[in-house]
Design an enzyme around this catalytic site. Structure first.
Site, PDB file in Angstrom:
ATOM      1  CD  GLU A  42      -2.772   0.763   2.605  1.00 31.86           C
ATOM      2  OE1 GLU A  42      -2.636  -0.224   3.360  1.00 31.86           O
ATOM      3  OE2 GLU A  42      -3.478   1.738   2.879  1.00 31.86           O
ATOM      4  NE  ARG A 269       4.047  -7.765  10.930  1.00 30.52           N
ATOM      5  CZ  ARG A 269       3.500  -6.961  10.023  1.00 30.52           C
ATOM      6  NH1 ARG A 269       2.447  -7.337   9.336  1.00 30.52           N
ATOM      7  NH2 ARG A 269       4.011  -5.785   9.794  1.00 30.52           N
ATOM      8  CE  LYS A 279       3.759   0.143   3.798  1.00 31.31           C
ATOM      9  NZ  LYS A 279       2.312  -0.090   3.681  1.00 31.31           N
TER      10      LYS A 279
HETATM   11  P1  ATP Z   1       2.566  -1.836   7.373  1.00 27.02           P
HETATM   12  O1  ATP Z   1       1.898  -2.045   8.667  1.00 27.02           O
HETATM   13  O2  ATP Z   1       4.014  -1.573   7.500  1.00 27.02           O
HETATM   14  O3  ATP Z   1       1.858  -0.863   6.505  1.00 27.02           O
HETATM   15  P2  ATP Z   1       1.400  -3.760   5.723  1.00 27.02           P
HETATM   16  O4  ATP Z   1       1.349  -5.237   5.775  1.00 27.02           O
HETATM   17  O5  ATP Z   1       0.137  -3.046   5.929  1.00 27.02           O
HETATM   18  O6  ATP Z   1       2.501  -3.271   6.707  1.00 27.02           O
HETATM   19  P3  ATP Z   1       1.630  -3.461   2.951  1.00 27.02           P
HETATM   20  O7  ATP Z   1       2.159  -2.319   2.193  1.00 27.02           O
HETATM   21  O8  ATP Z   1       0.204  -3.767   2.859  1.00 27.02           O
HETATM   22  O9  ATP Z   1       2.056  -3.231   4.418  1.00 27.02           O
HETATM   23  O10 ATP Z   1       2.502  -4.763   2.681  1.00 27.02           O
HETATM   24  C1  ATP Z   1       2.947  -5.191   1.425  1.00 27.02           C
HETATM   25  C2  ATP Z   1       3.384  -6.616   1.544  1.00 27.02           C
HETATM   26  O11 ATP Z   1       4.469  -6.717   2.454  1.00 27.02           O
HETATM   27  C3  ATP Z   1       2.286  -7.505   2.074  1.00 27.02           C
HETATM   28  O12 ATP Z   1       2.222  -8.649   1.244  1.00 27.02           O
HETATM   29  C4  ATP Z   1       2.712  -7.863   3.452  1.00 27.02           C
HETATM   30  O13 ATP Z   1       2.325  -9.157   3.762  1.00 27.02           O
HETATM   31  C5  ATP Z   1       4.233  -7.741   3.387  1.00 27.02           C
HETATM   32  N1  ATP Z   1       4.755  -7.347   4.677  1.00 27.02           N
HETATM   33  C6  ATP Z   1       4.493  -6.224   5.359  1.00 27.02           C
HETATM   34  N2  ATP Z   1       5.132  -6.210   6.538  1.00 27.02           N
HETATM   35  C7  ATP Z   1       5.844  -7.356   6.599  1.00 27.02           C
HETATM   36  C8  ATP Z   1       6.714  -7.938   7.570  1.00 27.02           C
HETATM   37  N3  ATP Z   1       6.983  -7.320   8.717  1.00 27.02           N
HETATM   38  N4  ATP Z   1       7.277  -9.120   7.289  1.00 27.02           N
HETATM   39  C9  ATP Z   1       7.023  -9.740   6.135  1.00 27.02           C
HETATM   40  N5  ATP Z   1       6.217  -9.251   5.180  1.00 27.02           N
HETATM   41  C10 ATP Z   1       5.619  -8.073   5.403  1.00 27.02           C
HETATM   42 MG    MG Z   2      -1.177  -1.888   5.313  1.00 25.66          MG
END
Ligand code: ATP
Ligand code: MG
Length: 806
Positions: A42, A269, A279
């Site tokens: 995202e 994760r 983020k």
């Molecule tokens: P954040 O809370 O940092 O925004 P998110 O999962 O909402 O994390 P996205 O941008 O939606 O962030 O994530 C993109 C991809 O990265 C998704 O497929 C998610 O599963 C993966 N991802 C995000 N954080 C992690 C993590 N800590 N370890 C492994 N994969 C991750």
């Molecule tokens: Mg997210």
């Protein structure tokens, strides 16, 4: 760490993991024609270390199985997304070494298609418009123990639903007036299945679609459709989406997607100690000015790590080391640092930098105006012996020098082997000097200068009058050196889990107030002080540094510390009373320069080893006080064997150890070699046992070192032998034979391996020839891998050079 995941030439390979096994099986069974994965961030922030692992996993799987990986911006939420984030993400993924080719997608491009699917779902009776308030919807959902109740609007006719949805789209209603819901199962034990909301009204401007839409799809609805529209086969996400898999399948089935269609798989994760991977929270750190931006070198973002000097290879290695599992975990920060050091060790030059300078005047060295002696240029090697790169640089030696303040002590603690009043020390690559006089500021009493004598005959390594010189320290010419700013970065948080806070507190309470120390009056040698921004180097005994690309100015370099040489943090945390730990704000301070790192521990950080080394210090001091034989061994190991104090300490901590050292040296006379196995490798392999509780014998260590020294065994082969020795004992030569570990130095055999590797990477070969000579390390790693770790690095490097230069 998984011991089965063998590492060769410093490059861990990904090793098997369950998602890869699933993909492999599907391809074998012919379930799909090829593998299609996606990385779906995202665009609401910068990518972080957790994303990097997901990128490595998804792009890596596609690469390995000859499929493709899509970069898809999951930009269905109009509120938080920005184009600049999408741009930074593309740059970061490329920097990590991955490419999506033509497959760059935006979920927002599918809004129309998604909307059409919504009308279809209504026609099939699988979705309805609900006009309850948010509150009523939540209450109607029930709880884990109680089923939900159907919405009074659940049985609206298809016509009414279609009419309402179209008017929602047309903007006739306020936010929250209606939603579109799946007609799934209000009694399902899985809360996600209780008629999840698919669309909501949001009169908001979207960064790409502008004001075209005022209804936006929710994650569960959008994500599975995006995957299906793109013919994704394996949709990999993190464990918290476990419960969402059911709705993923339900919706795809309801929307008429039949096999072969995408399926969702979850893995744990990545969380790393002392950092955050959210983020939203990282964004808060930026917004509130706790850091200088998303690319602040303390940030766990890809941009921050890049600026700090971490390499993409190290991040990929780290991802592989962490592995892909189903169990949530918080990975040791030390493991990350290990990956970083392990990569940098093999690729960056060694230089000298004085962080906190103390002036030294060599009183018997010619004055500058004495043209003969103004500047003496000393040719010094850029790489230690065990690094398969070569080169030298000229280092200026002058009458006025700087050494690091910590390398002089007026009142030295016991075992201090650097400069003291009246004492000698060797200046790395140069002369032995003696400190004759200490000049102090009359007001403050602070030491401001040392007046020293140098011994001209000691330049090539001799000692004055055959005296023993114990220490070697780094230095920089005061007149030819380059003034520099050095920024020492440490962990951003001082709690292993930054979110572990007292009641009413926030993660900000755990910010480490000492995460950044700026030194404005450091000095570096000209070779590194005048190089291109972005260049990395090891400052001997200090750590790895990168010349900052944003803030360095010509003549005024700014260096960012990437990582210390050892993990000083754990020393400080666990051993606050340790006399040696206290002054060692940067690691390696207490230790002497060593030219090579023959037995850098694998599978644990140097930090673990150094913590073990120092953490038992007081116990061993006690043992020595009680036993004069041990005390005698301590001095002998330092004075006669010329071992660094840390090593002598560990080796003289018990009668067992002393005996082993002596037995080893009676077989083969290489004290450094013997020490490095017993001090660094044994604690890891032995897992806390004492020597006599394992199979390891002193003689065997001596034989092992001799096999390494005569070239029979390479680094990685020697490690294998060592772990067998610890586990079962035995004779090193026999183990080498039995396990087929003899180092391959034969040039025709090596040439064959080199040719195979070069043929496999034609593009890299071209890049190398176009000037990207840093790729040599990558080629070396591949040949090591090819040979199961048995290729002779020196010979391999020579052959690689020859073949790449032609
Ligand atoms: P954040 O809370 O940092 O925004 P998110 O999962 O909402 O994390 P996205 O941008 O939606 O962030 O994530 C993109 C991809 O990265 C998704 O497929 C998610 O599963 C993966 N991802 C995000 N954080 C992690 C993590 N800590 N370890 C492994 N994969 C991750
Ligand atoms: Mg997210």
């Amino acid at each position: 760490m998984d011991e089965n995941r063998k590492t060769d030439g410093g490059r861990p390979d990904a090793g098997p993991h369950f998602i890869r096994s699933i993909v492999e099986r599907h391809l074998d069974e012919g379930a799909y024609e090829g593998v299609v994965t996606r990385f779906p961030p995202e665009p609401n922030g910068f990518l972080h270390i957790g994303h990097a692992q997901s990128i490595w996993l998804n792009f890596g799987l596609a690469e390995e199985f000859g499929g493709r990986c899509h970069l898809r911006f999951d930009d269905t939420n109009p509120i938080t997304e920005e184009a600049r984030y999408a741009e930074s993400m593309q740059r970061d993924i490329h920097w990590l070494g991955f490419d999506w080719g033509p497959h760059l997608y935006y979920a927002s491009d599918y809004f129309e298609r998604m909307y059409q699917v919504a009308e279809d779902l209504i026609r099939n009776g699988r979705a309805y418009v609900d006009s309850q308030t948010e509150e009523e919807i939540r209450e109607g959902r029930g709880t884990v123990t109680e089923p939900g109740v159907n919405s009074p609007y659940r049985d609206r006719s298809v016509e009414e639903n279609l009419d309402l949805l179209r008017r929602m789209r047309a903007g006739e209603f306020e936010d929250g007036a209606h939603v579109l819901r799946a007609r799934a199962d209000m009694a399902s034990p899985n809360m996600v299945m209780r008629d999840p909301v698919l669309y909501r009204i949001r009169h908001a401007h979207h960064y790409r679609t502008g004001d075209d839409w005022c209804i936006y799809p929710l994650y569960d609805y959008a994500h599975c459709l995006e995957d299906a529209f793109e013919d994704v086969t394996h949709s990999v996400c993190t464990l918290e989406f476990d419960n969402n898999r059911e709705i993923y399948d339900w919706l795809l089935e309801a929307a008429g997607f039949t096999e072969p269609r995408p399926h969702q798989y979850e893995f744990a994760r990545l969380n790393v100690e002392y950092t955050l991977t959210s983020k939203r929270k990282l964004s808060q750190l930026v917004q509130e000015g706790h850091v200088s931006g998303w690319d602040d070198p303390r940030m766990p973002t890809v941009a921050g790590m890049r600026r700090r000097g971490v390499t993409p290879e190290a991040i990929r290695d780290f991802s592989a080391m962490v592995g892909v599992t189903k169990v949530d975990k918080r990975v040791d920060y030390a493991m990350f640092e290990h990956a970083v050091r392990n990569d940098l060790n093999f690729r960056v030059p060694r230089v000298m930098g004085v962080l906190r300078p103390l002036r030294v005047t060599i009183t018997n060295y010619p004055e500058p105006e004495d043209s003969a002696g103004a500047v003496e240029w000393i040719d010094a090697p850029l790489y230690p012996r065990d690094v398969p790169l070569e080169g030298t640089r000229p280092v200026p030696f002058t009458r006025e020098l700087f050494i690091d303040r910590d390398d002089f002590a007026e009142d030295p603690p016991k075992g201090f082997r650097r400069l003291v009043p009246g004492g000698d020390v060797r200046l790395r690559y140069a002369y032995v000097i003696r400190c004759d006089e200490v000049v102090k500021d009359p007001e403050s009493g602070e030491v401001v200068e040392l007046l020293c004598t140098y011994f001209p005959e000691t330049r090539s390594g001799g000692t004055p009058d055959g005296r023993k010189v114990k220490g070697t320290i780094h230095w920089v010419s005061a007149t030819e050196g380059v003034p520099a700013t050095v920024r020492l970065y440490d962990r951003l948080f001082d709690a292993s889990d930054p979110e572990d806070v007292a009641e009413g507190g926030t993660f900000l309470d755990n910010l480490n107030p000492e995460s950044l120390v700026v030194l404005e009056d450091s000095m570096v040698e000209p070779y590194i002080g005048t190089t291109e921004p972005g260049t990395r180097a090891q400052f001997e005994r200090q750590g790895y540094f990168i010349l900052d690309e944003e803030e360095s100015a010509p003549g005024r370099p700014v260096f960012n510390r990437t990582v210390t040489l050892r993990d000083s943090w754990q020393r400080r945390q666990q051993d606050p009373g340790d006399a040696n730990a206290a002054p060692a704000a940067e690691a390696g301070k207490g230790s002497e320069i060593t030219t090579s790192t023959p037995a850098e521990p694998k599978g644990e950080s140097e930090g673990d080893a150094s913590r073990r080394k120092t953490s038992g210090r007081s116990e061993r001091d006690g043992a020595r006080r009680a036993d004069p034989a041990l005390e005698g061994a301590f001095s002998r190991f330092m004075d006669d064997l010329d071992l660094p104090e840390d090593d002598a300490d560990v080796l003289s901590g018990s009668a067992d150890m002393v005996e082993a050292v002596e037995a080893a040296l009676s077989v083969h006379d290489n004290a450094r070699g013997v020490a490095s196995w017993l001090v660094n490798e044994f604690p890891r392999e032995g897992g806390g046992r004492s020597l006599s509780e394992t199979g390891l014998r002193g003689e065997a260590v001596g034989r092992l070192v001799s096999l390494v020294d005569d070239g029979t065994l390479g680094r990685s082969g020697a490690r294998t032998v060592f772990s067998i020795l610890v586990a079962e004992g035995g004779d090193p030569s026999e183990i080498v034979e039995r396990e087929g570990l003899v180092q391959v130095s034969d040039s025709s055999a090596l040439e064959g391996m080199v040719d195979a590797v070069l043929a496999r990477f034609p593009e890299k070969v071209e890049e190398y020839r176009a000037g990207k000579t840093g790729l040599l390390g990558m080629f070396m790693g591949q040949v090591m891998k090819e040979s199961g770790g048995t290729a002779d690095p020196q010979a391999t490097r020579a052959i690689l050079h020859k073949k790449l230069e032609t």
